[in-house]
Design a protein around this motif. Structure first.
Motif, short mmCIF file in Angstrom:
data_model
loop_
_atom_site.label_atom_id
_atom_site.label_comp_id
_atom_site.label_asym_id
_atom_site.label_seq_id
_atom_site.Cartn_x
_atom_site.Cartn_y
_atom_site.Cartn_z
N ALA A 34 37.92 52.47 43.88
CA ALA A 34 38.40 52.72 42.51
C ALA A 34 38.01 51.56 41.60
N GLY A 35 38.02 51.84 40.30
CA GLY A 35 37.74 50.79 39.32
C GLY A 35 36.27 50.62 39.01
N ASN A 36 35.46 51.61 39.34
CA ASN A 36 34.03 51.51 39.05
C ASN A 36 33.71 52.34 37.81
N THR A 38 32.06 54.98 37.29
CA THR A 38 32.06 56.44 37.43
C THR A 38 33.46 57.03 37.50
N ASP A 39 34.48 56.18 37.69
CA ASP A 39 35.87 56.62 37.86
C ASP A 39 35.99 57.61 39.02
N CYS A 40 35.23 57.34 40.07
CA CYS A 40 35.16 58.21 41.24
C CYS A 40 35.27 57.35 42.49
N THR A 41 35.99 57.84 43.50
CA THR A 41 36.00 57.17 44.79
C THR A 41 35.30 58.04 45.81
N GLY A 115 37.82 61.22 38.71
CA GLY A 115 39.01 60.91 37.91
C GLY A 115 40.01 60.05 38.64
N SER A 117 41.21 57.26 38.11
CA SER A 117 42.21 56.58 37.27
C SER A 117 43.43 57.47 37.02
N ASN A 118 43.32 58.79 37.30
CA ASN A 118 44.46 59.71 37.20
C ASN A 118 45.28 59.75 38.47
#
Length: 137
Positions: A34-36, A38-41, A115, A117-118
Motif C-alpha cells: 500500500a501507499g504506492n 497506483t493505489d493498488c496492492t 483502491g 486507500s479505501n
C-alpha cells in the motif's frame, strides 16, 4: 525418524497469513505494498492443502489470478468454482466471498486489490468445514 507433524515450508519471502482470517496454513508475499502511486496492492498468496480464508469482501473489489495448483472461489449464495492456473476472477466491490486450496494440494494466486486507500478487506466469519466440504461436490 520423527513422526511429528511439521509445518510446511514457506514460499521464499512469504510470511504466514494471520490465523484470525484463515483456516489452515497460508502464506503471503506482498509484491506491491500500500501507499504506492497506483493505489493498488498485489500479494502472492499460497494456501496449503485444505487452507482457506474467511468470508470477506473488498471495498474496491479484487482480481485473483491463479498461478499454481487448483483451488476454490465462492461468492456467498453461489456454488463454488474450481480454479486452475491461468484463470482469473474479477470480484466486484462489496461481494462477500472466500478462496482457498483443495483438500489435496497447494493453491497459489495473485491477489490484486485496487483502491487500497479505501481499505483492502472487510473480514467476516470463518468458512465452516461443512461449507468447505460442499465446495468439493
Amino acid at each position: 525418524m520423527s513422526h511429528q507433524e511439521q509445518l510446511p515450508s514457506a514460499p521464499q519471502g512469504a510470511t504466514q497469513a494471520p490465523a484470525d482470517n484463515f483456516t489452515g496454513v497460508a502464506w503471503v508475499k506482498m509484491l506491491v505494498s500500500a501507499g504506492n502511486p497506483t493505489d493498488c496492492t498485489v500479494g502472492d498468496v499460497t494456501f496449503e492443502a485444505g487452507a482457506r480464508n474467511n468470508w470477506h469482501s473488498h471495498p474496491s473489489g479484487q482480481i485473483l489470478v491463479v498461478t499454481a495448483g487448483s483451488g476454490y472461489y465462492q461468492e456467498q449464495g453461489q456454488p463454488a468454482r474450481l480454479l486452475h492456473p491461468g484463470e482469473a476472477v474479477s470480484i466486484a466491490p462489496g461481494v462477500v466471498h472466500w478462496h482457498g486450496a483443495t483438500a489435496n494440494g497447494r493453491f497459489t494466486h495473485l491477489a490484486i486489490n485496487p483502491g487500497a486507500s479505501n481499505g483492502v478487506a472487510d473480514w467476516g466469519a470463518p468458512v465452516t468445514d461443512e461449507e468447505y466440504q460442499a465446495a468439493h461436490s
